[in-house]
Write a protein that holds these residues in place. Structure first.
Motif, short mmCIF file in Angstrom:
data_model
loop_
_atom_site.label_atom_id
_atom_site.label_comp_id
_atom_site.label_asym_id
_atom_site.label_seq_id
_atom_site.Cartn_x
_atom_site.Cartn_y
_atom_site.Cartn_z
N TYR A 160 0.81 -1.22 0.00
CA TYR A 160 0.00 0.00 0.00
C TYR A 160 0.85 1.27 0.00
O TYR A 160 0.39 2.32 -0.45
N LEU A 164 0.56 0.52 -4.61
CA LEU A 164 -0.69 1.21 -4.92
C LEU A 164 -0.47 2.63 -5.46
O LEU A 164 -1.10 3.01 -6.45
N LEU A 168 -2.02 4.61 -8.89
CA LEU A 168 -2.82 5.82 -8.76
C LEU A 168 -2.16 7.00 -9.48
O LEU A 168 -2.84 7.95 -9.87
N ASN A 178 -12.78 -0.56 -8.35
CA ASN A 178 -12.68 -1.68 -7.43
C ASN A 178 -13.90 -2.57 -7.63
O ASN A 178 -15.00 -2.08 -7.86
N MET A 219 -13.19 5.60 -8.78
CA MET A 219 -12.66 6.25 -7.59
C MET A 219 -13.25 7.64 -7.33
O MET A 219 -13.38 8.05 -6.18
N TYR A 372 -13.60 5.04 -0.91
CA TYR A 372 -12.23 4.93 -1.43
C TYR A 372 -11.23 5.57 -0.46
O TYR A 372 -10.15 5.03 -0.22
N PHE A 377 -7.26 4.84 -0.58
CA PHE A 377 -7.04 5.42 -1.90
C PHE A 377 -7.11 6.94 -1.79
O PHE A 377 -7.91 7.48 -1.03
#
Length: 511
Positions: A160, A164, A168, A178, A219, A372, A377
């Motif tokens: 993460y 991730l 992004l 997702n 998102m 999110y 996120f």
């Protein structure tokens, strides 16, 4: 002329070659305010060389990032296939984060794979190219002891923090999705809740009351993908003569997500995004029912680490809960209306699909964005907050039911009623005998529905089959709806929708 051992004054002294690391130190020294003459003397260079380094500072800093594994390098030459190398080193870092050992053959295979995807048809990953690549990035492959490979490490924080953010950065929030499945007892009323508690629903009567719903949104909350509903029957009785559904539908023996259903659904979505000329990334939890899908052109499928908990799955942070609250609100209202109208309560799978579609449309972008954010996120809004359950129009569901003399079991809260199926099994690999059937919701022209009498039972449909309305009955119903809406404060979109419905019925009826 007498010879002399001294070098002629015309001979130019060879310039000192500085490494990238030294140039970075020089830049830092200059920016810290040190005298340029002292810096030049320290590194044995002339002032004009120092000025040249400062003039090309951006290129030096870029090179330092590119060769951060080899800071002693002196040449700034970069790779001819820069995009390929960027993709390959990104893949390598992800493999490291996931504690996956990488060797030369694996790296060569991925290099050729990326070359094909990036359109470098003339590229072949030779041993020489691979050696130069490893040298540029300081990669050294060492054999790992079996014990070291087998050691379990906590890769989740690393994933993460490092993996991730890469995705992004590569995709705009509107192209980040997702996907998550959830079980649903689609006919469950409050008085039945405790009989459903903990039910696995693999066999028996209650299994006919369950479906799996697959939920996905992007998102920034601007797009909700059509729901995928998975039921037990490939041809439910209530689907007879139906050529168009508000949702996508799939059927197998267990009403679970399977690898076949997942593969087919991903390819349908891929076709959708190809038509829109979009590249999207879809995050999905690791499961045997979620295989690696081949030949996707517009979708990059990314799996969460196997150890991920549900708190990192955005759809589980409020989106699915909001959908279920809205659905059960409609279910309860339908039940109360039947009681008040002295009518028998019936609900088919087709009714449930329509109610799910309407409920899904009413899940707000704010709920999606908050979900999110809560899952880790980064949202464009930069806002963080709790994704509380939404209550339609501020109406309390329990109070509404009690007013109509519908009993809620003692101790049952709205929260429990909304999320009762959280532990329901939703994924399974089908056996050879499982029958898989999928149907796209928007196809109304060519799909011919074949009804299978044996597969049609257990969908909650009433015992007596309802005849299809005629053209005149449909137009009369539309006229009734039009007269009702005219008595309300309508907006332009509703007027347009009525006109579209009228045109559709007239055109279909004339064929």
């Amino acid at each position: 002329m007498a010879e002399t051992s001294a070098a002629p004054s015309s001979v130019i002294r060879k310039k000192k070659s500085l490494s990238i690391e030294e140039k970075i130190d020089i830049i830092s020294a200059v920016e810290s305010g040190k005298k340029k003459a002292d810096i030049a003397a320290k590194y044995g260079i002339k002032k004009n060389s120092l000025f040249s380094i400062m003039k090309n500072k951006d290129k030096v800093l870029e090179a330092s990032e590119f060769f951060r594994f080899d800071p002693k390098r002196k040449r700034l030459r970069t790779a001819f296939y820069a995009d390929l190398e960027e993709a390959l080193i990104k893949w390598y870092r992800i493999a490291q984060c996931m504690n996956v050992p990488v060797n030369g053959p694996m790296l060569r295979f991925k290099a050729n794979d990326f070359a094909q995807k990036l359109g470098h048809s003339d590229f072949q990953c030779s041993n020489g190219w691979l050696d130069r690549f490893k040298s540029r990035y300081g990669l050294i492959f060492r054999s790992q002891p079996v014990e070291a490979v087998a050691t379990t490490i906590d890769t989740l924080p690393v994933w993460y923090q490092n993996v991730l953010p890469c995705y992004l950065n590569d995709y705009q929030p509107k192209n980040v999705f997702n996907v998550k499945e959830t079980g649903l007892f689609y006919r469950m009323l409050p008085t039945n809740t405790f009989s459903f508690k903990g039910e696995t629903c693999s066999v028996g009567k209650l299994s006919k009351e369950r479906i799996t719903v697959v939920v996905s949104a992007n998102m920034d909350g601007s797009e909700k993908l059509p729901l995928l509903v998975i039921g037990k029957n490939k041809n439910p009785h209530c689907f007879k003569d139906v050529k168009s559904l508000a949702v996508n539908y799939a059927g197998n023996n267990m009403a679970w997500m399977t690898s076949e259903v997942f593969d087919q659904w991903m390819h349908k979505l891929d076709e959708k995004f190809q038509a829109q000329q979009r590249q999207v990334v879809i995050f999905i939890d690791s499961s045997l029912a979620h295989p690696v899908v081949k030949n996707l052109k517009s979708i990059e499928l990314v799996f969460f680490p196997p150890s991920s908990s549900s708190k990192f799955i955005a759809m589980k942070q409020g989106v699915i809960r909001s959908l279920k609250v809205k659905y059960r609100h409609r279910l309860l209202k339908r039940f109360v209306d039947c009681i008040e109208g002295s009518k028998a309560f019936t609900l088919t799978l087709l009714d449930a699909a329509d109610m799910l579609h309407l409920s899904w449309r009413n899940v707000t972008p704010e709920t999606i964005i908050k979900s999110y954010n809560k899952a880790g996120f980064i949202s464009q809004t930069g806002e963080n907050g709790d994704s509380d359950i939404e209550i339609e129009s501020g109406l309390d569901m329990i109070a509404y039911a009690l007013a109509a003399r519908v009993e809620f079991p003692g101790g049952l809260s709205l929260e429990e009623y909304a999320v009762l199926e959280d532990d329901l099994v939703i994924c399974e690999i089908p056996t050879n005998n499982d029958k898989i059937w999928t149907r796209e919701s928007t196809s109304i022209k060519t799909d011919v529905f074949v009804y299978d009498e044996e597969e049609g039972e257990g969908d909650g449909s009433p015992g007596t089959e309802q005849p299809l309305p005629s053209k005149n009955e449909a137009l009369t119903a539309l006229d009734t709806l039009r007269r009702f809406l005219r008595s309300q404060d309508m907006n332009d979109s509703l007027h347009d929708s009525l006109a579209d419905l009228d045109n559709f019925i007239q055109n279909v009826a004339s064929k």
